[in-house]
Design a protein around this motif. Structure first.
Motif, PDB file in Angstrom:
ATOM      1  N   GLY A 289      17.648  80.889  78.330  1.00 43.50           N
ATOM      2  CA  GLY A 289      16.668  81.196  77.242  1.00 43.50           C
ATOM      3  C   GLY A 289      15.679  80.168  77.000  1.00 43.50           C
ATOM      4  N   TYR A 290      14.766  80.293  75.925  1.00 49.00           N
ATOM      5  CA  TYR A 290      13.936  79.248  75.671  1.00 49.00           C
ATOM      6  C   TYR A 290      14.322  78.050  75.524  1.00 49.00           C
ATOM      7  CZ  TYR A 290      14.105  80.775  70.747  1.00 49.00           C
ATOM      8  OH  TYR A 290      14.624  80.845  69.565  1.00 49.00           O
ATOM      9  N   ARG A 296       9.219  82.258  76.226  1.00 46.38           N
ATOM     10  CA  ARG A 296       9.501  83.448  75.343  1.00 46.38           C
ATOM     11  C   ARG A 296       8.232  84.424  75.628  1.00 46.38           C
ATOM     12  NH1 ARG A 296       9.122  85.528  69.850  1.00 46.38           N
ATOM     13  NH2 ARG A 296      11.013  86.373  69.186  1.00 46.38           N
ATOM     14  N   SER A 299       8.867  87.694  77.669  1.00 41.75           N
ATOM     15  CA  SER A 299       9.603  88.588  77.293  1.00 41.75           C
ATOM     16  C   SER A 299       9.144  90.000  77.926  1.00 41.75           C
ATOM     17  CB  SER A 299       9.772  88.910  75.940  1.00 41.75           C
ATOM     18  OG  SER A 299      10.368  87.666  75.270  1.00 41.75           O
ATOM     19  N   THR A 316      13.218  90.767  74.422  1.00 43.88           N
ATOM     20  CA  THR A 316      12.893  89.483  73.988  1.00 43.88           C
ATOM     21  C   THR A 316      13.923  88.348  74.584  1.00 43.88           C
ATOM     22  OG1 THR A 316      12.038  90.389  72.051  1.00 43.88           O
ATOM     23  CG2 THR A 316      12.720  87.742  72.092  1.00 43.88           C
ATOM     24  N   ILE A 317      13.282  87.379  75.181  1.00 44.54           N
ATOM     25  CA  ILE A 317      14.037  86.270  75.506  1.00 44.54           C
ATOM     26  C   ILE A 317      14.382  85.256  74.261  1.00 44.54           C
ATOM     27  CG2 ILE A 317      14.019  83.989  77.004  1.00 44.54           C
ATOM     28  CD1 ILE A 317      11.718  85.396  78.837  1.00 44.54           C
ATOM     29  N   PHE A 322      18.809  86.179  78.018  1.00 46.08           N
ATOM     30  CA  PHE A 322      17.904  87.242  78.025  1.00 46.08           C
ATOM     31  C   PHE A 322      18.747  88.706  78.759  1.00 46.08           C
ATOM     32  CE2 PHE A 322      16.232  84.695  81.580  1.00 46.08           C
ATOM     33  CZ  PHE A 322      16.416  85.897  82.534  1.00 46.08           C
TER      34      PHE A 322
END
Length: 384
Positions: A289-290, A296, A299, A316-317, A322
């Motif tokens: 993820g971020y 992000r 996404s 969405t990340i 994700f």
């Protein structure tokens, strides 16, 4: 998942191919043809590991290393790397004495910094401390402005005559805005070099080109080029891939599918339901993820490869994970997910993630976080 030796495989992994860095340095040296090549390993080697990158770059023929600040240079020295290292970004109170004792070369941007380094040199056992004078030629960052050049050169020449310092180089940095803008900066830089010579500082190493200009602006190559992103196999230009430049991506980021879920048409994916399943399908959960550096902004767009097939982020990340919509493909928990790397392995390019996020490849590789375990594949020829 476990490896053949019974140890647990990393959940998130960045494999660093040191032989690719070595290859890329050789390739960029071939393109530039300059007498010196400065390999930039700042920001922990653009996320690849500064020590790994430095050793591989030296094995590829780099003559010097470049870092942003003194602390990064000291890290290389602690690792036993004794090649010339230039550090060029200094805040107030920078420890020039420690830099001098470690035999770091210092990029300086003002007469005041020259005086400070000269004072530190008097208490150092290293003689002389080597300087590179930075000129501001239009980028608007550090470096001495045209109005300050006479003072800079006069101060440096006097300090050199007194002993303790030696001006090894004169340098600047291009904006990369256009060929015309870069050539205007080169012309202004050459004026500075001529003025330095008039102050007795002639014949010093001239360097202004980073990777993009080393490839595309022959007039900017001068005596040395500072190659950064290119040595990691990421293209510095939007219209040419690494392969088209003869470069090999050095970082491959991968993980494993953490969960699979069969969902009905219309089922949402992640925060905000920015994606809903267009049909009955399978969601695969990717544990990056971020917080691990995945932007992000990518996404609904970032690409991955699973079982040799390409998919894009669905929704969405999030901070740690994700989702990808894999349709009816037989994806299972534990399957490898190639996030980016060398296309020869089937991985997307870092540049593809950059395009998805509206940024540049530099940011994608440098932002990979500490939870992603680095595994260095050492180059057979790498050495201090």
């Amino acid at each position: 998942m476990t490896e053949a030796n019974g140890s647990a495989a990393p959940l998130r992994e960045a494999v660093i191919d040191a032989s690719a860095i070595e290859h890329n340095v050789r390739r960029l040296r071939e393109i530039a043809g300059t007498r010196e090549t400065i390999a930039v390993v700042k920001a922990d080697g653009y996320g690849h590991g500064a020590v790994t990158a430095a050793r591989a770059a030296l094995a590829g023929g780099a003559t010097r290393l470049g870092v942003a600040d003194i602390g990064e240079g000291l890290e290389l020295r602690r690792a036993g790397i004794d090649a010339p290292v230039i550090a060029w970004l200094h805040g107030p109170g920078a420890d020039f004495a420690a830099a001098a004792d470690a035999r770091l070369e210092l990029g300086v941007s003002s007469a005041r910094q020259v005086v400070e380094v000269a004072a530190s040199a008097r208490s150092s056992s290293v003689d002389p401390v080597r300087l590179h004078l930075k000129l501001e030629t239009g980028l608007g960052r550090n470096g001495a402005h045209r109005s300050e050049w006479d003072e800079l050169f006069a101060t440096a020449a006097a300090a050199e005559r007194e002993g303790g310092i030696r001006v090894d180089g004169i340098f600047s940095h291009l904006s990369g805005t256009s060929r015309a803008d870069d050539l205007a900066q080169v012309a202004l830089f050459e004026e500075g070099v001529d003025l330095a010579a008039a102050h007795g500082l002639e014949g010093r190493l001239r360097h202004i080109a980073a990777t993009a200009a080393a490839i595309g602006i022959p007039e900017a190559r001068l005596d040395a080029v500072r190659i950064g992103i290119g040595i990691y196999g990421v293209s510095p230009v939007a219209d040419r891939t690494p392969a088209e430049l003869g470069l090999r991506p050095a970082m491959t980021v991968s993980t494993r599918v953490a969960a699979v879920r069969r969902v009905a048409e219309g089922h949402g994916a992640s925060y905000g339901y920015r994606y809903r399943a267009p049909r009955e399908t399978t969601y695969a959960l990717v544990p990056l993820g971020y917080a691990d550096g995945m932007p992000r902004q990518a996404s609904n767009a970032g690409p991955v490869s699973i079982r040799g097939e390409r998919y894009r982020v669905a929704g969405t990340i999030a901070m740690d994970q994700f989702i990808v919509d894999v349709g009816d493909a037989p994806v299972e928990v534990g399957d490898e997910v190639l996030v980016f790397g060398d296309p020869a392995t089937g991985a997307p390019l870092a540049e593809e993630w950059a395009e998805a996020a509206g940024t540049i490849g530099y940011e994608i590789v440098t932002r990979i976080g500490h939870r992603v375990e680095r595994t260095a594949a050492e180059s057979p020829g790498a050495q201090n």
